[in-house]
Design an enzyme around this catalytic site. Structure first.
Site, short mmCIF file in Angstrom:
data_model
loop_
_atom_site.label_atom_id
_atom_site.label_comp_id
_atom_site.label_asym_id
_atom_site.label_seq_id
_atom_site.Cartn_x
_atom_site.Cartn_y
_atom_site.Cartn_z
N CYS A 121 -4.94 -3.46 3.59
CA CYS A 121 -4.63 -3.01 4.74
C CYS A 121 -5.56 -3.39 5.91
O CYS A 121 -6.01 -4.48 6.38
CB CYS A 121 -3.91 -1.79 5.02
SG CYS A 121 -3.06 -1.53 6.40
N GLU A 161 0.87 -1.27 0.21
CA GLU A 161 -0.07 -0.09 0.11
C GLU A 161 0.86 1.19 -0.12
O GLU A 161 1.70 1.19 0.63
CB GLU A 161 -1.01 -0.12 1.23
CG GLU A 161 -1.79 1.10 1.35
CD GLU A 161 -2.57 1.11 2.69
OE1 GLU A 161 -3.51 1.97 2.67
OE2 GLU A 161 -2.16 0.51 3.85
N LYS A 167 -10.20 0.63 -1.12
CA LYS A 167 -10.28 0.31 0.37
C LYS A 167 -11.39 0.63 0.90
O LYS A 167 -11.95 2.09 0.52
CB LYS A 167 -9.00 1.25 0.87
CG LYS A 167 -8.74 0.84 2.37
CD LYS A 167 -7.52 1.41 2.90
CE LYS A 167 -7.26 1.04 4.18
NZ LYS A 167 -5.77 1.56 4.75
#
Length: 515
Positions: free
Chosen positions: A368, A259, A334
């Site tokens: 993440c 990321e 995300k």
């Protein structure tokens, strides 16, 4: 009376809706217009209807599926791709029946048999191995105190009990493979049981596929990236290409980047506020997307690009790209934004979640923080995900441990491999990106066929390197059916279920409902 079999079109939708409401009057369920429109765009020849004097009185809807991916233990939700039909696979081997009905006023005329004959003819013409479906057993609720589902099935097969659905299927040359539990939540008449039925196409000729066959032994290349200053964009690209060249030299099928690994480019905006600096970084996103798409083709590897900031309609998102080696590019987003990302950068969460079909199985990608929300990988697992990739960025060992332990849990819960890749090192001239901590790794389920600690391989902590790891997808298929424990099969769907709330625009907003 004029009876005809025809292919369904959108002009038939209002009749289709009306017919379903009549056929399922106790449920009040029907397919929405945007769902039928999407189904017709995917597989128009598989959607059949029967008309009497021009009026639609019944329909049979189907998908082509890769049955090895679906397997015997599935639900209606699995079979329909979470009701999106996106699991339709023209290269699949079975015709899966997702709907068949006849209006009540037209039953007894053997119109259902005509639909099934047409469906069989389609199966033969498409050279598919079989027709598969989950058959409701609507009379079982009347006999459940006397018989188990297996005993009820035997009674129906021997014509001691008449079941309007299953008796019809058996008379149409279908045989029962097994009983499915929790097949269709809310089916009170069947107590959520269904019979998995199959009609074998005796004219089927297996296709010999010499090229482009999906791999089951898959090699992963995880880039543990060292944060360092770069004088310009071209210098960054040289370093990216070096790692792609190295990983592809080992014939990696997938290459995973972390990321925001390109954060050093924010140094030129260090005189600006943090929110403005990352918007400056977003200017490079489109260039990097094009570069990665070219590298995926030239190095013959599927590349997961980590993630980049992207401005859309004035909002800043965290997105990445799956660059297939055949040239196709797909975006992932995300969904969950951490408090610091909101406050420092003004990021907002995306709204798209899906599993991706590749030449090495079906994969999911979560950026993440998203891996810390178990609902997301479970939805992807319901779509048949084999490998979950997690590009991450963590500053301290404690924040890394959250990602690591959640990723390991996701591998166990969802019976899949999980690969994580992060960045290491320091960036003294980039605000909010000062320090990084990472130990990239590949995690496995926990059973006899896998490492006892559930770790296939892991990198040296806080050291730049490429981790090359092989995973065997066939082990997952065996685990799904024969594991010491079978987490996906053993869920109590009579007590709870996880659903993705969908509209024509949104995928992946979650609702957890307890029955």
């Amino acid at each position: 009376m004029k009876v005809e079999i025809a292919h369904l079109t959108m002009k038939d939708y209002l009749d289709l809706k009306e017919g379903m409401l009549e056929a399922y009057s106790s449920w009040g369920v029907y397919w929405r217009d945007h769902q039928i429109e999407h189904l017709l765009s995917l597989f128009p020849e598989g959607q059949l209807c029967i008309k009497v004097d021009g009026k639609l009185v019944g329909a049979a809807l189907s998908l082509i599926l890769d049955y090895g991916t679906l397997g015997d233990n599935h639900t209606y939700q699995n079979a329909t791709g979470n009701y999106t039909f996106d699991n339709h696979n023209p290269e699949g081997d079975v015709l899966y029946g997702i709907e068949i009905f006849i209006r009540p006023d037209y039953r007894g005329l053997r119109l259902g048999r005509r639909l099934y004959d047409a469906r069989k003819e389609l199966c033969e013409k498409l050279n598919l191995r079989a027709i598969i479906a989950g058959a409701r057993i609507p009379r079982y609720s009347e006999h459940s105190k006397e018989f188990t589902p297996k005993e009820y099935l035997e009674k129906v097969k021997h014509k001691e009990i008449y079941d309007p659905t299953l008796t019809f299927q058996i008379s149409n040359e279908f045989h029962v493979r097994k009983i499915l539990k929790g097949y269709m939540p809310g089916d009170a008449e069947s107590l959520e049981y269904a019979a998995l039925i199959e009609w074998i196409n005796i004219y089927y000729e297996p296709k010999s596929k010499l090229l482009n066959e999906n791999k089951t032994n898959v090699r992963l290349g995880l880039v543990q990236w060292q944060m360092r200053p770069f004088k310009d964009f071209d210098t960054l690209c040289e370093q990216i290409e070096f790692f792609i060249d190295a990983a592809s030299g080992y014939k990696s099928d997938f290459i995973l980047f972390p990321e925001f690994f390109h954060a050093p480019l924010m140094a030129e905006y260090n005189d600006l506020a943090e929110a403005e600096a990352i918007r400056g970084l977003a200017k490079y996103t489109e260039q990097l997307k094009k570069k990665f798409a070219e590298w995926a083709i030239s190095f013959n590897s599927n590349i997961i690009t980590g993630s980049f900031p992207e401005l859309k309609d004035g909002k800043l998102y965290n997105v990445g790209y799956l660059c297939h080696r055949n040239g196709k590019v797909e975006e992932y987003q995300k969904l969950h934004i951490t408090p610091s990302e909101r406050e420092a950068w003004g990021l907002v969460g995306g709204d798209s979640l899906k599993a991706f079909d590749t030449d090495c199985g079906k994969i999911g990608i979560l950026i993440c923080y998203d891996v810390e929300f178990p609902e997301l990988p479970r939805l992807l697992a319901d779509e048949g995900m084999d490998i979950l990739f997690v590009p991450f960025l963590t500053d301290t060992q404690s924040s890394f441990m959250r990602v690591k332990h959640c990723a390991q849990a996701r591998a166990v819960e969802n019976e899949c491999f999980v690969a994580i890749a992060g960045s290491v090192g320091n960036l003294p001239k980039v605000n909010n990106m000062d320090i990084q901590y990472a130990q990239s790794a590949v995690f496995t389920p926990s059973d006899f066929s896998f490492p006892t600690n559930g770790i296939k391989a892991e990198a040296t902590p806080n050291t730049e390197m490429v981790l090359i790891v092989d995973v065997d997808l066939e082990l997952l298929k065996d685990l799904h059916h024969n594991g010491s424990v079978t987490n996906l099969k053993d869920r109590r769907k009579d007590l709870y279920r996880l659903e993705a709330i969908k509209s024509s625009k949104l995928i992946g907003v979650l609702e957890f409902s307890v029955a």
